[in-house]
Design a protein around this motif. Sequence first.
Motif, short mmCIF file in Angstrom:
data_model
loop_
_atom_site.label_atom_id
_atom_site.label_comp_id
_atom_site.label_asym_id
_atom_site.label_seq_id
_atom_site.Cartn_x
_atom_site.Cartn_y
_atom_site.Cartn_z
N CYS A 102 20.24 35.99 -15.62
CA CYS A 102 20.05 37.41 -14.86
C CYS A 102 20.76 37.18 -13.35
CB CYS A 102 18.73 37.76 -14.70
SG CYS A 102 18.33 39.26 -13.91
N GLU A 103 21.88 37.95 -13.24
CA GLU A 103 22.40 38.06 -12.02
C GLU A 103 22.68 39.30 -11.45
OE1 GLU A 103 25.18 34.14 -12.63
OE2 GLU A 103 26.04 36.19 -12.58
N LEU A 104 22.52 39.71 -10.01
CA LEU A 104 22.83 40.66 -9.35
C LEU A 104 23.88 40.46 -8.51
CD1 LEU A 104 19.38 42.03 -8.32
CD2 LEU A 104 20.51 42.77 -10.22
N GLN A 105 25.03 41.46 -8.72
CA GLN A 105 26.10 41.41 -7.84
C GLN A 105 26.20 42.43 -6.82
OE1 GLN A 105 29.62 41.58 -10.34
NE2 GLN A 105 29.14 39.74 -11.50
N LEU A 106 26.32 41.91 -5.54
CA LEU A 106 26.50 42.83 -4.27
C LEU A 106 27.85 42.78 -3.67
CD1 LEU A 106 22.97 41.57 -2.80
CD2 LEU A 106 23.43 43.49 -4.47
N GLU A 107 28.13 43.69 -2.61
CA GLU A 107 29.23 43.49 -1.69
C GLU A 107 28.86 43.66 -0.57
OE1 GLU A 107 29.81 44.64 -5.64
OE2 GLU A 107 29.59 46.39 -4.32
N ALA A 108 29.20 42.75 0.39
CA ALA A 108 28.85 42.77 1.85
C ALA A 108 30.01 43.41 2.56
CB ALA A 108 28.60 41.21 2.35
N VAL A 109 30.00 44.38 3.11
CA VAL A 109 31.03 44.99 3.89
C VAL A 109 30.98 44.94 5.59
CG1 VAL A 109 32.25 47.51 4.18
CG2 VAL A 109 31.18 46.75 2.08
N VAL A 110 32.02 44.37 6.01
CA VAL A 110 32.25 44.37 7.42
C VAL A 110 33.45 45.18 8.08
CG1 VAL A 110 30.85 42.06 7.69
CG2 VAL A 110 33.61 42.28 7.47
N GLU A 111 33.40 45.54 9.08
CA GLU A 111 34.52 46.46 9.71
C GLU A 111 34.82 45.85 11.02
OE1 GLU A 111 32.30 50.75 8.46
OE2 GLU A 111 32.85 50.26 10.72
N ASN A 112 36.08 46.35 11.60
CA ASN A 112 36.71 45.81 12.57
C ASN A 112 37.17 44.18 12.46
OD1 ASN A 112 36.23 48.25 13.86
ND2 ASN A 112 34.22 47.52 14.54
N PRO A 113 37.86 43.65 11.42
CA PRO A 113 38.55 44.62 10.82
C PRO A 113 37.91 44.92 9.27
CG PRO A 113 39.47 42.33 10.47
CD PRO A 113 38.53 42.41 11.65
N LEU A 114 38.08 45.86 8.64
CA LEU A 114 37.39 46.31 7.39
C LEU A 114 37.66 45.10 6.42
CD1 LEU A 114 35.71 48.41 6.32
CD2 LEU A 114 37.54 49.41 5.53
N ASN A 115 36.61 44.64 5.71
CA ASN A 115 36.64 43.48 4.60
C ASN A 115 35.53 43.63 3.93
OD1 ASN A 115 38.00 41.64 3.22
ND2 ASN A 115 38.50 40.34 5.11
N ILE A 116 35.63 42.85 2.85
CA ILE A 116 34.67 42.97 1.47
C ILE A 116 34.39 41.83 1.13
CG2 ILE A 116 36.11 43.69 -0.31
CD1 ILE A 116 33.75 45.46 -1.30
N PHE A 117 32.96 41.35 0.91
CA PHE A 117 32.74 40.07 0.14
C PHE A 117 31.71 40.08 -0.97
CE2 PHE A 117 34.62 37.78 3.90
CZ PHE A 117 34.23 38.85 5.13
N HIS A 118 31.87 39.14 -1.99
CA HIS A 118 31.35 39.48 -3.06
C HIS A 118 29.97 38.36 -2.87
CE1 HIS A 118 34.24 41.74 -4.78
NE2 HIS A 118 35.18 40.56 -4.43
#
Length: 809
Positions: A102-118
Motif C-alpha cells: 500500500c503506497e500513497l503518491q504525493l507531489e510536493a510543489v514549490v515556487e520561485n522557481p516553480l518545481n515539483i517533487f514526488h
Amino acid sequence: MGGSCAQRRRAGPRQVLFPLLLPLFYPALCEPIRYSIPEELAKGSVVGNLAKDLGLSVLDVSARKLRVSAEKLHFSVDAESGDLLVKDRIDREQICKERRRCELQLEAVVENPLNIFHIIVVIEDINDHAPQFQKDEINLEISESVSPGMGTILESAEDPDISMNSLSKYQLSPNEYFSLVEKDNPDGGKYPELVLQKTLDRETQSAHHLVLTALDGGDPPRSGTAQIRILVIDANDNPPVFSQDVYRVSLREDVPPGTSILRVKATDQDEGINSEITYSFLGVADKAQHVFSLDYATGNILTQQPLDFEEVERYTMNIEAKDRGSLSTRCKVIIEVLDENDNSPEIIITSLPDQIMEDSPPGVVVALFKTRDRDSGENGEVRCSLSRGVPFKIHSSSNNYYKLVTDGALDREQTPEYNVTIAATDRGKPPLSSSKTITLHITDVNDNAPVFGQSAYLVHVPENNQPGASIAQVSASDPDFGPNGRVSYSLVASDLESRTLSSYVSVSAQNGVVFAQRAFDHEQLRAFELTLQACDQGSPALSANVSLRVLVGDRNDNAPRVLYPALGPDGSVVFDTVPRAAQPGYLVTKVVAVDADSGHNAWLSYHVVHASEPGLFSLGLRTGEVRMARALGDKDSVRQRLLVAVRDGGQPPLSATAMLHLVFADSLQEVLPDFSDRPTPSDSQAEMQFYLVVALALISVLFLLAVILAIALRLRQSFSPTAGGCFESVLCSKSGPVGPPSYSEGTLPYAYNFCVPGDQMNPEFNFVTSVDHCPATQDNFNKDSSSMLLASILTPSLEANKILKQVSI
C-alpha cells in the motif's frame, strides 16, 4: 520515519553548494522521497521533515509556498517547521483494498522557481481487524456411515490485515469426535477442514455443537468465532469431485451482462439422492457475488454487471459442490479481466498562477499539470498538445507530469487573457482524448507611454476673455491598464516668462482642460506657446509632450487716436497756414491717426463732419490728406475750421474727431496780429509762467551741458551758437505724428524751423532753413507740441508775444 534522497547522499566539505542547487535538479538527481508510516496515525502526527529532505530551510517553506497535492489529500505541510503531517484518517484496508503493498503518491510543489517533487508514503499495516467468518453459524450434516478420517471443508475466515497481522491459524473447541486440519489454498491462503476422528452414532448423539476459532498473528492476536452445528444423518460415503481444482478464465472488460463465462462440474459416485449435487459460492466477497451469478444446479457462471478492469483486475472465487448427503468439495475459479481502451485520459491541473507578467521572457513556467489514464499498456500512454495560436508550449518534466511555459512575447494591450486548451490523447485503438481549457490572465506592465490625439494643438482665443474660462483641451490616451494607463497633465514649458506663467494659464491634471487665468490683451500679447506633458502613474512613469499655440484674437476695443493735429499741454491750438493762391489739389495738411487694434479693427477712414466753408476742401478717405477742392474766393473767410472724424473698421466702429484750424496767409506776419489780440493772462498765470520759465531754463542748461560733453567726447563735431537773439538750441519739430515708426505714414514731407528774436518791439520772424529730418534731441523735445508751449512760456506779457510756431506745409 522514512528516508529521503537528501538523506542518502551526504555532502562533503567541497560540496557546499549542493544543497542550494538540489531543489533545481531534484527530479533528475534522485528517486522519489519515501516515507513509511503505520496506518491509523492520529491527525497531526509527523510523517517526516519534508523541508529538510528537500534541502529547504525553514524560511523557504513559506517563501517558496511549499505544499503537497494528491487526488485525495491525506497529508499537509506545516508552514512553520516544514513537517509533513497527517491530515486525515489513514485506513490501509480502505485505501488499498486487497493489495499487499500500500503506497500513497504525493507531489510536493514549490515556487520561485516553480518545481515539483514526488513523494511516496508506504502505509504499514497494524492489527486493527480481527478475523471474521462470513456466517456466525455453520450447519453441517454428516452421515453416520462416514469413516474416521473423512474431512469436511469449512468456511474460511477473512482478515483484511496483511503479513503478520493476517489470519494465522484455526482452533476447534475440544471434543472426542472431530479434529481440525489447516490446509493451504493455491493462492497461499489457509482454510479449515473438519476431520472425523471417531465413528458417529446417530442413535447415541444426533447432533454435535462445536466452536471454530480463527486467530491472526498480531501481538496481541485477534480472533473471531463461528458456531458449528453438526447433524448426524445416515450414510453417504462419497463426496462430489470437481473435474479440476482450479478453473482459470480471461474475460474482456467490455462483455455485456448475462454472458456465460464458465461452467464448473463435479461428479459423485453415489447413487440416487446422494449423487444429486448443488453448487454455491463459498466465502466469496460481496463484490464478486454482485458481479457474477452461479446456477446452483448446473454450475454455470454468468456476468450480472459490467466489468471494469480499472477497478478490479482479477476475481478469485471458491465454489462448493455438495451432494444430498452433505458431503462436499470445492474448487477455485480465477477470472482475469482484460483491459480495453474505455477510459479517456484525464488532465489534472496541479498549479496555476493567478496572473502572468506581460514582460515574462520565453521559458517561464506558468502552469503545472499531470495526466492520468486508468487503462493499461498502450491504452494508458498519453501524449499532450496545445491549441494553436497561443504563445505557450508544453515541456514534459517527468512521467505524466508536464510544465506549461511561455514560448513568445506577451502583450496585454493586444491580448489581456489567453484561453489555452490542453488536449490529451492516448495510444489506444481507437484513441480516446480529452481536453481542458485554462484561462491565463496577463498582468499589465507600464510599457506604453501616453499618446496625444494631435501632434500639436492650435487654439484661437479672443482678447478680453473671461478669466478662469476654458480655452482649450488636450487629450492623451495610454493603452496600459490601471495606474499604468491613468494619465495626468501638467505645464512644463512656455515662451512666457516662467515666473508669470501661472498668472496666464493653468491646466487641469485630470482632464487636460487649459484655463485662462487672466483676460488677454491682443495689443500686448498676440500669441504664446505652451508645452504640455501627459504622464502616466506607472513605475517608472512614462510621459509625452505636446505643444499648444494660443493665438489671441483682436477685438475692436481701441478707438482711433489722432496724432496730428494735437493740442498743446495748455490747450493751445496749432494753426496750419495755407497760401492764398493755393490751387485745387494743393496739399494743405494731413490728419494722422492710429488704432492699437489690428486687421479690420485698425482700418481707418477719414470723414468730414463739419466745415466752415463746405466744398472748399477735400479729405482723403484712407489717407487723411486735406487738399484744396477749389481756389479761395473773395468772399471766403481766411480763417477756416474743419471737423474731421476718424473711424475704424470694427463692428461696431469706434471713432475720434480732430478740429483743423486753417489760416489763408502768404506770410507769417499776417498771422501775428491775430495772436496779439489774445486776452492778457491774470497775475496768477503770469506768476506760474515765471516759475515755468525758470524751470525750463534750468533744464536747458543741463541739456546744453550734456550736448557739450557729447561733442567733446566725439571730437568730430564743433559747437556753433545760433544767431543772436535766438535760443541756444534751435527748437525743431517734425510735422508728423509723434509715435512709433509704424505710424509715421501720412506725415507731411518737410517742415520749417524758425526763431523768435529777443527784441520785443520787433516781432519779426527769422526763418532759418527747411529740414527733412530733425536731430533726435530736438525730436524728443517737440513730441508734445512744445513749440506752442514755449511760445506761451517765454513771453513776459501777451502784449509782446514772442511766438515760436511750427508751420507745416
